[in-house]
Motif scaffolding. Sequence first.
Motif, short mmCIF file in Angstrom:
data_model
loop_
_atom_site.label_atom_id
_atom_site.label_comp_id
_atom_site.label_asym_id
_atom_site.label_seq_id
_atom_site.Cartn_x
_atom_site.Cartn_y
_atom_site.Cartn_z
N ALA A 406 0.82 -1.21 0.00
CA ALA A 406 0.00 0.00 0.00
C ALA A 406 0.86 1.26 0.00
CB ALA A 406 -0.92 0.00 1.22
N ALA A 407 1.97 1.23 0.73
CA ALA A 407 2.88 2.38 0.77
C ALA A 407 3.48 2.64 -0.61
CB ALA A 407 3.98 2.15 1.80
N ARG A 408 3.83 1.58 -1.32
CA ARG A 408 4.38 1.74 -2.67
C ARG A 408 3.32 2.27 -3.63
NH1 ARG A 408 9.42 -0.41 -2.90
NH2 ARG A 408 9.46 -0.06 -5.15
N LEU A 409 2.10 1.77 -3.49
CA LEU A 409 1.02 2.26 -4.34
C LEU A 409 0.75 3.74 -4.11
CD1 LEU A 409 -1.54 -0.69 -4.17
CD2 LEU A 409 -0.48 0.20 -6.25
N ASP A 410 0.69 4.13 -2.83
CA ASP A 410 0.39 5.52 -2.50
C ASP A 410 1.49 6.46 -2.94
OD1 ASP A 410 -1.89 4.54 -1.38
OD2 ASP A 410 -1.20 4.66 0.70
N ALA A 411 2.73 5.97 -2.93
CA ALA A 411 3.86 6.79 -3.35
C ALA A 411 4.13 6.69 -4.85
CB ALA A 411 5.12 6.38 -2.58
N ASP A 412 3.29 5.93 -5.54
CA ASP A 412 3.42 5.73 -6.99
C ASP A 412 4.80 5.17 -7.36
OD1 ASP A 412 2.36 5.73 -9.55
OD2 ASP A 412 3.10 7.74 -10.02
N LEU A 413 5.26 4.23 -6.55
CA LEU A 413 6.54 3.58 -6.80
C LEU A 413 6.33 2.32 -7.65
CD1 LEU A 413 8.15 3.82 -3.25
CD2 LEU A 413 8.69 5.22 -5.25
N PRO A 414 7.34 1.91 -8.40
CA PRO A 414 7.20 0.68 -9.19
C PRO A 414 7.24 -0.56 -8.30
CG PRO A 414 9.44 1.54 -9.35
CD PRO A 414 8.64 2.57 -8.60
N ASP A 415 6.99 -1.71 -8.89
CA ASP A 415 7.06 -2.97 -8.15
C ASP A 415 8.44 -3.14 -7.54
OD1 ASP A 415 4.48 -3.49 -8.95
OD2 ASP A 415 5.07 -4.79 -10.61
N SER A 416 8.48 -3.65 -6.33
CA SER A 416 9.76 -3.87 -5.65
C SER A 416 10.55 -4.98 -6.34
CB SER A 416 9.52 -4.24 -4.19
OG SER A 416 10.72 -4.60 -3.55
N LYS A 417 11.84 -4.75 -6.49
CA LYS A 417 12.71 -5.77 -7.08
C LYS A 417 13.20 -6.77 -6.04
CE LYS A 417 14.43 -2.69 -10.72
NZ LYS A 417 15.64 -2.03 -11.31
N SER A 418 13.03 -6.43 -4.76
CA SER A 418 13.54 -7.30 -3.70
C SER A 418 12.44 -8.13 -3.05
CB SER A 418 14.23 -6.45 -2.62
OG SER A 418 13.31 -5.54 -2.05
N ARG A 419 11.25 -8.06 -3.56
CA ARG A 419 10.14 -8.86 -3.07
C ARG A 419 9.45 -9.54 -4.24
NH1 ARG A 419 12.34 -7.98 1.08
NH2 ARG A 419 11.49 -7.19 3.04
N GLY A 420 8.74 -10.61 -3.98
CA GLY A 420 8.09 -11.35 -5.06
C GLY A 420 6.69 -10.86 -5.39
N TYR A 421 6.28 -9.74 -4.79
CA TYR A 421 4.93 -9.24 -4.99
C TYR A 421 4.90 -8.09 -5.99
CZ TYR A 421 4.03 -11.78 -0.65
OH TYR A 421 3.93 -12.75 0.31
N ARG A 422 3.75 -7.95 -6.65
CA ARG A 422 3.50 -6.78 -7.48
C ARG A 422 2.58 -5.84 -6.70
NH1 ARG A 422 2.01 -9.98 -13.13
NH2 ARG A 422 4.06 -11.00 -13.38
#
Length: 515
Positions: A406-422
Amino acid sequence: MTDVQHETAETIPRIIVRRDQNSLHYKPHATNRSRFIAKEPLRSAARRPLAVDLDGTLIRSDMLIETAFSELARRPHALIEMFGALAQGKAALKHRLSEPVDFDPSTLPYDENVLAYIRAARTEGRDVYLASASHELLVKAIADHLGLFSGYFASDAETNCGGRVKAHKLVAAFGEGGFDYIGNDAADLPVWEKAATAIAVRTSTGVTRKLHGTHDNVEMLPWGKPGLKVWARLARVHQYAKNALLFLPMITAHVFEPWAFAQVFLAFIAFSLCASSVYILNDLVDLQDDRKHRTKCNRPLANGSVPLSQALVAVPLLLGVSVLLAASISVPFLAVLAGYYALTTAYSFWLKRRALLDVLVLSALYTIRVIGGAVVLDVAVSAWLLAFSGALFLSLALIKRFVELAARLDADLPDSKSRGYRNSDADLVLALAAASGFNAVTVFILYVSSGSVQALYRTPEVLWLAAPVLTYWIARMLMLAHRRVMHDDPVAFAVRDRVSMICGVLIGVTIFAGT
């Protein structure tokens, strides 16, 4: 650069200056001179070049340690290759680690006092050079990013530019006493000996004493030592509350003797120290990712509050004390602790990058604590308790992942490269958290309805009152996460949350009322 005069003929390295539009750097070439004498061996302070060390000086970090853990995070088996490179020398190891995939010089923890000193020197019209034992590719990237340096000295595939080698290169370029130098370590003592002014920051007591004993012109830049609060944050003392799960078998088995409490408390300390060791190791692995995170960037290793070298020492030290305490309790408990450490280390280096598998592992790590408490007391582990713990902690682990997504979505960040989630998985992850949480409630209700509860509680009907409280608490945690009110690990959040503590007290009261 000063003019030089020749003396006897003998090959020594000469520093050649090559300029382009953006930067100036050095390449060693051979020339026939045994030594040279600067026409101005002691320049005026206003004209003397300033050389600045990198690791521990300009940045509150160490590039060798950073790049090593960056590589291990991607490829744990690269440790074998590192030892092979180290066998050929430190320069070979640095060259092997010189191109980290996730290296971003803009995120490094730069020392503001050193930067201010550099900017003041530039304002005075002095040339400033970055002089580091780190590999030239990394040094160049940092120099280009800051745009404050006239050039740089660095290690390459064959030469480690540290200690006396660095001193020799600086003297060859500027003459003895023809430069000022900012450093921080015992390895900088030979360089300070050749400098007109020795400027130090973050030096140990021993290095400071030696520096003042060998140099007449010393400046000490201000810096803050990490205090107990900083070390407590690094060790995640606030996370020790998770280890209270060790006491759960003592409560459910109704073993309330003083000796039992003392043994479990000792196990609590052992687990806490072991967990701290792993937390520090995990922070070393996640340095680059943490610096890009909105809250994790404030962790002591990410922001440079604690030196990486000291953190490296703390990892085996904490683990060693933990093992000794566990061995004093019992061999079976030591085996449980070893299993916990092995699983959590595998999580740090590999499993946390596997979607869904990571949350199952986190749930298992909580459940292992419960098993550890039972092993300490030599009591049977209830299948009901394991099923309840597994479902509840899987829910909390999924909430933790949702908060991150949710934090990545709210900050409009791309998918994390260090986690397996989108990022698009956020809603599904929260739905899975809800399902798992209410599965835990179902397990609890089935337990209260079972015949096994009759043997432990005089009035088991009272336990039914805990079910709606547990349901409310899980639903509230889900809602707070969805509303973006929760910004941290849900367990850490619950420990500080007044409503969660009230719910915990109410559930505890109903359990004791039924005994």
